[in-house]
Design an enzyme around this catalytic site. Structure first.
Site, PDB file in Angstrom:
ATOM      1  N   LYS A   1    -125.500 -56.993 -34.021  1.00  0.00           N
ATOM      2  CA  LYS A   1    -124.790 -57.383 -35.330  1.00  0.00           C
ATOM      3  C   LYS A   1    -124.661 -59.000 -35.309  1.00  0.00           C
ATOM      4  O   LYS A   1    -125.968 -59.329 -35.490  1.00  0.00           O
ATOM      5  CB  LYS A   1    -123.568 -56.707 -35.157  1.00  0.00           C
ATOM      6  CG  LYS A   1    -123.437 -55.299 -34.649  1.00  0.00           C
ATOM      7  CD  LYS A   1    -124.033 -54.551 -35.780  1.00  0.00           C
ATOM      8  CE  LYS A   1    -124.217 -53.091 -35.549  1.00  0.00           C
ATOM      9  NZ  LYS A   1    -124.071 -52.279 -34.400  1.00  0.00           N
TER      10      LYS A   1
ATOM     11  N   ARG B   1    -135.982 -53.858 -14.613  1.00  0.00           N
ATOM     12  CA  ARG B   1    -134.852 -53.260 -14.934  1.00  0.00           C
ATOM     13  C   ARG B   1    -133.685 -53.861 -14.198  1.00  0.00           C
ATOM     14  O   ARG B   1    -132.448 -53.789 -14.507  1.00  0.00           O
ATOM     15  CB  ARG B   1    -134.934 -51.746 -14.290  1.00  0.00           C
ATOM     16  CG  ARG B   1    -133.543 -50.968 -14.646  1.00  0.00           C
ATOM     17  CD  ARG B   1    -133.861 -49.406 -14.611  1.00  0.00           C
ATOM     18  NE  ARG B   1    -134.807 -48.816 -13.635  1.00  0.00           N
ATOM     19  CZ  ARG B   1    -134.410 -48.748 -12.316  1.00  0.00           C
ATOM     20  NH1 ARG B   1    -133.473 -49.307 -11.842  1.00  0.00           N
ATOM     21  NH2 ARG B   1    -135.446 -48.591 -11.357  1.00  0.00           N
TER      22      ARG B   1
ATOM     23  N   TYR C   1    -116.035 -47.570 -33.470  1.00  0.00           N
ATOM     24  CA  TYR C   1    -117.308 -47.173 -34.032  1.00  0.00           C
ATOM     25  C   TYR C   1    -117.272 -45.539 -33.491  1.00  0.00           C
ATOM     26  O   TYR C   1    -117.216 -45.236 -32.431  1.00  0.00           O
ATOM     27  CB  TYR C   1    -118.436 -47.953 -33.314  1.00  0.00           C
ATOM     28  CG  TYR C   1    -119.666 -47.483 -33.821  1.00  0.00           C
ATOM     29  CD1 TYR C   1    -120.189 -47.309 -34.886  1.00  0.00           C
ATOM     30  CD2 TYR C   1    -120.681 -47.219 -32.673  1.00  0.00           C
ATOM     31  CE1 TYR C   1    -121.538 -46.967 -35.431  1.00  0.00           C
ATOM     32  CE2 TYR C   1    -121.956 -46.858 -32.808  1.00  0.00           C
ATOM     33  CZ  TYR C   1    -122.263 -46.708 -34.165  1.00  0.00           C
ATOM     34  OH  TYR C   1    -123.629 -46.120 -34.533  1.00  0.00           O
TER      35      TYR C   1
HETATM   36  N1  LCS Z   1    -119.619 -51.254 -31.217  1.00  0.00           N
HETATM   37  C1  LCS Z   1    -119.237 -51.517 -32.405  1.00  0.00           C
HETATM   38  C2  LCS Z   1    -118.279 -52.237 -32.820  1.00  0.00           C
HETATM   39  C3  LCS Z   1    -120.317 -51.209 -33.357  1.00  0.00           C
HETATM   40  O1  LCS Z   1    -120.099 -51.341 -34.687  1.00  0.00           O
HETATM   41  C4  LCS Z   1    -121.451 -50.489 -32.993  1.00  0.00           C
HETATM   42  C5  LCS Z   1    -122.677 -49.962 -33.848  1.00  0.00           C
HETATM   43  C6  LCS Z   1    -121.540 -50.262 -31.416  1.00  0.00           C
HETATM   44  C7  LCS Z   1    -120.777 -50.611 -30.719  1.00  0.00           C
HETATM   45  C8  LCS Z   1    -123.113 -49.550 -30.962  1.00  0.00           C
HETATM   46  O2  LCS Z   1    -124.038 -50.676 -31.002  1.00  0.00           O
HETATM   47  P1  LCS Z   1    -125.469 -50.071 -31.122  1.00  0.00           P
HETATM   48  O3  LCS Z   1    -125.724 -49.417 -29.997  1.00  0.00           O
HETATM   49  O4  LCS Z   1    -125.571 -49.612 -32.412  1.00  0.00           O
HETATM   50  O5  LCS Z   1    -126.264 -51.396 -30.965  1.00  0.00           O
HETATM   51  N2  LCS Z   1    -122.139 -50.241 -35.247  1.00  0.00           N
HETATM   52  C9  LCS Z   1    -122.913 -49.745 -36.221  1.00  0.00           C
HETATM   53  C10 LCS Z   1    -122.217 -49.669 -37.589  1.00  0.00           C
HETATM   54  O6  LCS Z   1    -120.909 -49.560 -37.908  1.00  0.00           O
HETATM   55  N3  LCS Z   1    -123.039 -49.221 -38.403  1.00  0.00           N
HETATM   56  O7  LCS Z   1    -124.297 -49.063 -37.660  1.00  0.00           O
HETATM   57  C11 LCS Z   1    -124.180 -49.346 -36.391  1.00  0.00           C
END
Ligand code: LCS
Length: 398
Positions: free
Chosen positions: A212, A61, A114
Site C-alpha cells: 500500500k 530466507r 481487512y
Molecule cells: N492489512 C490491511 C489493513 C490491508 O488493507 C491489507 C490488504 C492487508 C493487511 C493484507 O496485505 P497483502 O497481503 O495484500 O499485502 N488490503 C487490501 C485491500 O483493501 N484491497 O486489496 C488488498
C-alpha cells in the site's frame, strides 16, 4: 547509520534510513543482492555463522542485505527495534499470530479489519484451537468486555480500519494490554509510519502491508513486521524463517525505492483526500462520509492525538445503496475500479462484494460494512480532476 537516523526528522529518515553497513562501490541506491545463498570462506566460518558466533549472511530466507536495508529503514520510520520482511501483509499478520497464539489462546481484534485477516483467524487458526472475538475497538469498553482471561493473549487493532476508516485509541488499547499482560499488535497499513507510529503509544508489534502506501506504486505485494524490542524480535524472527513467508530481495528493493518518496506522496494524497471528503459531504447523492479529518468523524479527536495527518482513505455511502454504488463504480473514468490502496493513482472499490466478500454478511453488517459503503483510496492526481470525475459519476445516480 541507525543512531544517526534516530536523530533525524521523519521525511529525512524516509529518504536516508536503511543502507548497507559498507557500500560496495560507493553506490547511492542499495544494490539488489539477488542471490539465494551466500558462500562461506571456510567450514569454520560457516559453522560460526550458523551458531551465531559470527555475523554474516547464510541463506536469503534467513536474511539478505537488500531485505535487511528495507527492514532497517522501516524500523527507523516506526521507531521500533527491528523489522522483518514478509512476502505479503497477510504473511506478516499470520506470522505474528503463529508466533504468539497457541492452542486454546484467544485474540480480540477490530471487527472492521481487512477481510482475509478476519478469515484467517475465524477459518484457519480456529482449526488449531485458536479462538477469536471481533469487536468495534473504537470503543475501548468493547475490548475489555471481549477478554477471555487467562486465554486472551493478544489485542489486534487496525487503525484507521479497513474499510470503515474508524479509529482506535492506540494508547487506550495499550493500557488494557499492559493491565492484563497481553500483546498489542497494530496494523498500521492505512496510516503508514509517516502519519502514525504506534510504538509511541505503547504497541508491542506493528505490521504493514507494504503493498500500500509504503511501496506506493501498485506494483509490489509485500509485508513487514516490526518488533518493539529484542525479546519480541527473537520470538517472531525464527517463526518467520521456519514458516517461510519471507521477502524476496527484488521485492525489498522496489519497496525501498518507493519509500524514498513516501512523505511527498502521503502529503499530496491526504491533501486531496481532505478536500474530496469535504466535497463528498455536501454532495446530494452522498448519504454519509467517513474520513478522520472531518470534525463529524466520531473519533476525530483521537485521530488528531495519534496521527500527524488524516491519511488518504475515505469511505462513504451513496443514495440507492448498492445500486447507487455500482453506478458510481461503473461510471468513474479517472478513478480505477480496483482493490488495494496507497498507490499514486486513485482507486475505488465496493468492500461488501470485493475486499470483504469473504466475511459473512451478518458479521460484515455488524462491523459497519454495509452494502452501500464505497471505499476510495485517494492518489496524487490534481484534486480538480478527481472531484470532477467522482461528481459526474455520482450524478448518474437517479
Ligand atoms: N492489512 C490491511 C489493513 C490491508 O488493507 C491489507 C490488504 C492487508 C493487511 C493484507 O496485505 P497483502 O497481503 O495484500 O499485502 N488490503 C487490501 C485491500 O483493501 N484491497 O486489496 C488488498
Amino acid at each position: 547509520m541507525k543512531e544517526k537516523n534516530l536523530s533525524l526528522h521523519k521525511a529525512t529518515r524516509a529518504i536516508h534510513a536503511g543502507g548497507l553497513k559498507k557500500p560496495v562501490f560507493g553506490e547511492v541506491s542499495v544494490p539488489i543482492f539477488q542471490t539465494s545463498t551466500f558462500s562461506f570462506p571456510n567450514a569454520d566460518a560457516g559453522a560460526a555463522r550458523f551458531s551465531g558466533a559470527e555475523d554474516g549472511y547464510i541463506y536469503t530466507r534467513m536474511g539478505n542485505p537488500t531485505t535487511g536495508a528495507l527492514e532497517e529503514c522501516i524500523a527507523a520510520l516506526e521507531n521500533g527495534y527491528a523489522g522483518m520482511g514478509a512476502a505479503s501483509g497477510m504473511a506478516a499478520a499470520t506470522t505474528v499470530f503463529l508466533a504468539f497464539l497457541q492452542q486454546g489462546a484467544h485474540i480480540v481484534s477490530t471487527a472492521s479489519v481487512y477481510g482475509p485477516t478476519r478469515m484467517v483467524l475465524e477459518k484457519e487458526f480456529s482449526r488449531y484451537g485458536v479462538k477469536s472475538t471481533f469487536v468495534d475497538t473504537s470503543d475501548l469498553r468493547n475490548i475489555e468486555q471481549a477478554l477471555q482471561l487467562p486465554d486472551t493473549r493478544m489485542i489486534y487493532i487496525e487503525t484507521p480500519a479497513n474499510p470503515t476508516i474508524s479509529i482506535t485509541d492506540i494508547r487506550g488499547a495499550a493500557e488494557i494490554a499492559r493491565r492484563h499482560d497481553l500483546l498489542l499488535v497494530v496494523d498500521n497499513t492505512f496510516a503508514s509510519p509517516y502519519l502514525q507510529r504506534p510504538f509511541e503509544f505503547g504497541a508491542d508489534v506493528v505490521i504493514h502491508s507494504l503493498t500500500k502506501f509504503l511501496n506506493g506504486h501498485s506494483d509490489v505485494v509485500g509485508g513487514m513486521i516490526i518488533a518493539k524490542n529484542e525479546k519480541l524480535y527473537r520470538q517472531i524472527k525464527p517463526v518467520l524463517n521456519l514458516f517461510g513467508g519471507t521477502m524476496d530481495p527484488h521485492q525489498a528493493w522496489l519497496v525501498l525505492r518507493g519509500i524514498r518518496t513516501l512523505p511527498l506522496r502521503v502529503e499530496r494524497a491526504q491533501e486531496n483526500a481532505g478536500k474530496l471528503a469535504q466535497f463528498l459531504l455536501q454532495h446530494p447523492r452522498v448519504t454519509w462520509v467517513s474520513y478522520p479529518g472531518l470534525p463529524e468523524h466520531p473519533q476525530h479527536q483521537i485521530a488528531k492525538k495519534q496521527m500527524d495527518g488524516f491519511g488518504a482513505m475515505i469511505s462513504f455511502g451513496v443514495k440507492n445503496g448498492l445500486e447507487g454504488g455500482k453506478i458510481v463504480m461503473n461510471n468513474v473514468q479517472l478513478f480505477t475500479l480496483a482493490v488495494s490502496l496507497g498507490g499514486v493513482e486513485s482507486l475505488i472499490e465496493h468492500p461488501a462484494s470485493m475486499t470483504h466478500a469473504s466475511v459473512p454478511k451478518k458479521e460484515r453488517e455488524e462491523s459497519g460494512i454495509g452494502d452501500e459503503l464505497v471505499r476510495v483510496a485517494v492518489g496524487c492526481e490534481d484534486f480538480e480532476d478527481l472531484r470532477d470525475d467522482i461528481d459526474q459519476a455520482l450524478n448518474q445516480i437517479p
